[in-house]
Design an enzyme around this catalytic site. Structure first.
Site, PDB file in Angstrom:
ATOM      1  N   LYS A  65       0.815  -1.232   0.000  1.00 39.04           N
ATOM      2  CA  LYS A  65       0.000   0.000   0.000  1.00 39.04           C
ATOM      3  C   LYS A  65       0.850   1.285   0.000  1.00 39.04           C
ATOM      4  O   LYS A  65       0.496   2.259  -0.653  1.00 39.04           O
ATOM      5  CB  LYS A  65      -0.945   0.017   1.199  1.00 39.04           C
ATOM      6  CG  LYS A  65      -2.078  -0.992   1.086  1.00 39.04           C
ATOM      7  CD  LYS A  65      -3.033  -0.866   2.264  1.00 39.04           C
ATOM      8  CE  LYS A  65      -4.113  -1.926   2.216  1.00 39.04           C
ATOM      9  NZ  LYS A  65      -5.080  -1.786   3.312  1.00 39.04           N
ATOM     10  N   ASP A 101     -10.272   2.662   2.384  1.00 36.27           N
ATOM     11  CA  ASP A 101     -10.487   2.104   3.727  1.00 36.27           C
ATOM     12  C   ASP A 101     -11.238   3.107   4.618  1.00 36.27           C
ATOM     13  O   ASP A 101     -12.037   2.716   5.472  1.00 36.27           O
ATOM     14  CB  ASP A 101      -9.148   1.761   4.397  1.00 36.27           C
ATOM     15  CG  ASP A 101      -8.522   0.510   3.801  1.00 36.27           C
ATOM     16  OD1 ASP A 101      -9.265  -0.336   3.258  1.00 36.27           O
ATOM     17  OD2 ASP A 101      -7.287   0.380   3.880  1.00 36.27           O
ATOM     18  N   GLY A 128      -4.106   0.858  18.489  1.00 32.11           N
ATOM     19  CA  GLY A 128      -3.251   0.487  17.366  1.00 32.11           C
ATOM     20  C   GLY A 128      -2.841   1.725  16.600  1.00 32.11           C
ATOM     21  O   GLY A 128      -3.471   2.796  16.742  1.00 32.11           O
ATOM     22  N   ALA A 129      -1.756   1.600  15.816  1.00 29.12           N
ATOM     23  CA  ALA A 129      -1.273   2.775  15.077  1.00 29.12           C
ATOM     24  C   ALA A 129      -0.707   2.381  13.719  1.00 29.12           C
ATOM     25  O   ALA A 129       0.172   3.055  13.181  1.00 29.12           O
ATOM     26  CB  ALA A 129      -0.224   3.509  15.912  1.00 29.12           C
ATOM     27  N   ALA A 132      -4.397   0.473   9.294  1.00 34.52           N
ATOM     28  CA  ALA A 132      -5.840   0.481   9.555  1.00 34.52           C
ATOM     29  C   ALA A 132      -6.191   1.594  10.535  1.00 34.52           C
ATOM     30  O   ALA A 132      -7.215   2.272  10.386  1.00 34.52           O
ATOM     31  CB  ALA A 132      -6.274  -0.873  10.113  1.00 34.52           C
TER      32      ALA A 132
HETATM   33  P1  ATR Z   1      -2.499  -2.771   9.656  1.00 31.29           P
HETATM   34  O1  ATR Z   1      -2.065  -2.176   8.361  1.00 31.29           O
HETATM   35  O2  ATR Z   1      -3.509  -3.888   9.497  1.00 31.29           O
HETATM   36  O3  ATR Z   1      -2.949  -1.751  10.638  1.00 31.29           O
HETATM   37  P2  ATR Z   1       0.113  -2.987  10.863  1.00 31.29           P
HETATM   38  O4  ATR Z   1       0.524  -1.709  10.225  1.00 31.29           O
HETATM   39  O5  ATR Z   1       1.074  -4.137  10.825  1.00 31.29           O
HETATM   40  O6  ATR Z   1      -1.227  -3.558  10.235  1.00 31.29           O
HETATM   41  O7  ATR Z   1      -0.306  -2.678  12.383  1.00 31.29           O
HETATM   42  C1  ATR Z   1      -0.548  -3.682  13.317  1.00 31.29           C
HETATM   43  C2  ATR Z   1      -0.976  -3.056  14.641  1.00 31.29           C
HETATM   44  O8  ATR Z   1      -1.251  -4.129  15.567  1.00 31.29           O
HETATM   45  C3  ATR Z   1       0.098  -2.194  15.291  1.00 31.29           C
HETATM   46  O9  ATR Z   1      -0.531  -1.138  15.971  1.00 31.29           O
HETATM   47  C4  ATR Z   1       0.748  -3.186  16.261  1.00 31.29           C
HETATM   48  O10 ATR Z   1       1.402  -2.585  17.372  1.00 31.29           O
HETATM   49  P3  ATR Z   1       3.000  -2.235  17.287  1.00 31.29           P
HETATM   50  O11 ATR Z   1       3.074  -0.971  16.507  1.00 31.29           O
HETATM   51  O12 ATR Z   1       3.404  -2.077  18.702  1.00 31.29           O
HETATM   52  O13 ATR Z   1       3.648  -3.393  16.590  1.00 31.29           O
HETATM   53  C5  ATR Z   1      -0.466  -3.927  16.745  1.00 31.29           C
HETATM   54  N1  ATR Z   1      -0.146  -5.222  17.374  1.00 31.29           N
HETATM   55  C6  ATR Z   1       0.210  -6.363  16.739  1.00 31.29           C
HETATM   56  N2  ATR Z   1       0.422  -7.348  17.665  1.00 31.29           N
HETATM   57  C7  ATR Z   1       0.211  -6.800  18.888  1.00 31.29           C
HETATM   58  C8  ATR Z   1       0.255  -7.284  20.234  1.00 31.29           C
HETATM   59  N3  ATR Z   1       0.586  -8.562  20.496  1.00 31.29           N
HETATM   60  N4  ATR Z   1      -0.029  -6.442  21.244  1.00 31.29           N
HETATM   61  C9  ATR Z   1      -0.379  -5.150  20.977  1.00 31.29           C
HETATM   62  N5  ATR Z   1      -0.463  -4.630  19.739  1.00 31.29           N
HETATM   63  C10 ATR Z   1      -0.166  -5.430  18.692  1.00 31.29           C
END
Ligand code: ATR
Length: 282
Positions: A65, A101, A128-129, A132
């Site tokens: 993306k 999205d 989350g950051a 999405a």
């Molecule tokens: P997407 O594009 O689907 O949002 P991404 O950019 O990989 O996917 O983001 C995944 C999100 O899930 C992130 O906010 C990630 O937190 P980190 O930035 O700390 O990695 C979060 N995430 C994934 N596994 C996690 C976990 N076990 N506990 C807390 N947050 C998690």
């Protein structure tokens, strides 16, 4: 015959072909929509070439993306703001990119909760950051939600999101510490999980939902399973819940309209079809 695609790496789990295939059939259109597996090293060349292969455009998914956003000739303001493109098309010889999205998430909330749902919501908590989360925050900003808090396990990514999306005027957007999520729950009218917590095979997102107000809305972008542990706990508390499937369905509609010329509907029949497919595999 109009041809479109979804490109990613890996791609075999994408449900987009099922969604677009359903609409092509429902509207009696002689088109096709196929999965293309393109590795990151080949993606830039793919962007330049797909028009010559007879494609009108397509969807872009993980991990392309951001590269798509950089590789297009023109991007919508929304895509530029998010730094991510999930929908491609060719217009007057130029390659265009948009991010649907944002529209997908908001259309899903509108359809699930009824228009005007945002009126009493003045404080949202986004967990989350990643990509999405950016789409969700941008959609909530467009709706004028007055305060948005973002909590992420890795704090620096929440700070980056705030730096990139905060506006001079308009809703206040701020990052909060991961450990402060429970403290933020009493004031949150909308709680959105955008992390992969709750996804099949991952640990659940566990919040102290006893702290939420009874009128809060809980939304998840995870759709396998459809009822994540977070949504199940929220429903158990009597909160309104919104699952992740609708965002997937609604983000597909604007692309279909561009390539095939008809704005498709997210019908109960389509929702049931994808729901069955997900449940059959999980
Ligand atoms: P997407 O594009 O689907 O949002 P991404 O950019 O990989 O996917 O983001 C995944 C999100 O899930 C992130 O906010 C990630 O937190 P980190 O930035 O700390 O990695 C979060 N995430 C994934 N596994 C996690 C976990 N076990 N506990 C807390 N947050 C998690």
């Amino acid at each position: 015959m109009t041809k479109a695609f979804v490109v990613g790496h890996p791609i075999k789990h994408s449900r987009s072909p099922l969604i677009h295939g359903y609409w092509l059939k429902a509207y009696g259109l002689p088109g096709s929509y196929e999965r293309l597996d393109v590795a990151p090293a080949d993606f830039a060349a793919f962007l330049k070439r797909f028009g010559e292969q007879g494609f009108a455009g397509g969807n872009v998914t993980i991990p392309h993306k951001e590269a798509a956003c950089l590789g297009v000739d023109r991007r919508t303001d929304r895509a530029a703001r998010l730094g991510a493109v999930n929908t491609l098309w060719i217009e007057d010889g130029l390659l265009w990119g948009d991010n649907t999205d944002v529209l997908g998430f908001m259309a899903h909330l509108d359809q699930s909760l009824g228009t005007g749902w945002e009126q009493p919501v003045d404080n949202a908590l986004v967990i989350g950051a990643g990509g999405a989360a950016r789409a969700v925050v941008a959609g909530l900003q467009d709706r004028g939600i007055s305060r948005i808090m973002v909590a992420n396990r890795t704090r620096a990514k929440a700070d980056d999101l705030v730096r990139d999306l905060a506006r001079d005027r308009g809703p206040a957007l701020r990052a909060i510490a991961w450990d402060d999520i429970d403290a933020a729950l009493p004031g949150a009218g909308l709680i959105v999980n955008t992390t992969s917590l709750g996804l099949a095979g991952q640990p659940p997102l566990t919040l102290d939902l006893g702290k939420t107000s009874g009128t809060a809305i809980a939304a998840d972008v995870v759709y396998v399973p459809l009822r994540t542990p977070f949504l199940a706990a929220a429903a158990g508390r009597g909160l309104r819940i919104v699952d992740g499937l609708g965002m997937l369905l609604h983000q597909a509609a604007p692309g279909f309209a561009r390539w095939f010329g008809i704005t498709p509907q997210v019908t109960p029949e389509l929702t049931a079809l994808i729901r069955q497919d997900i449940e059959g595999h999980s």
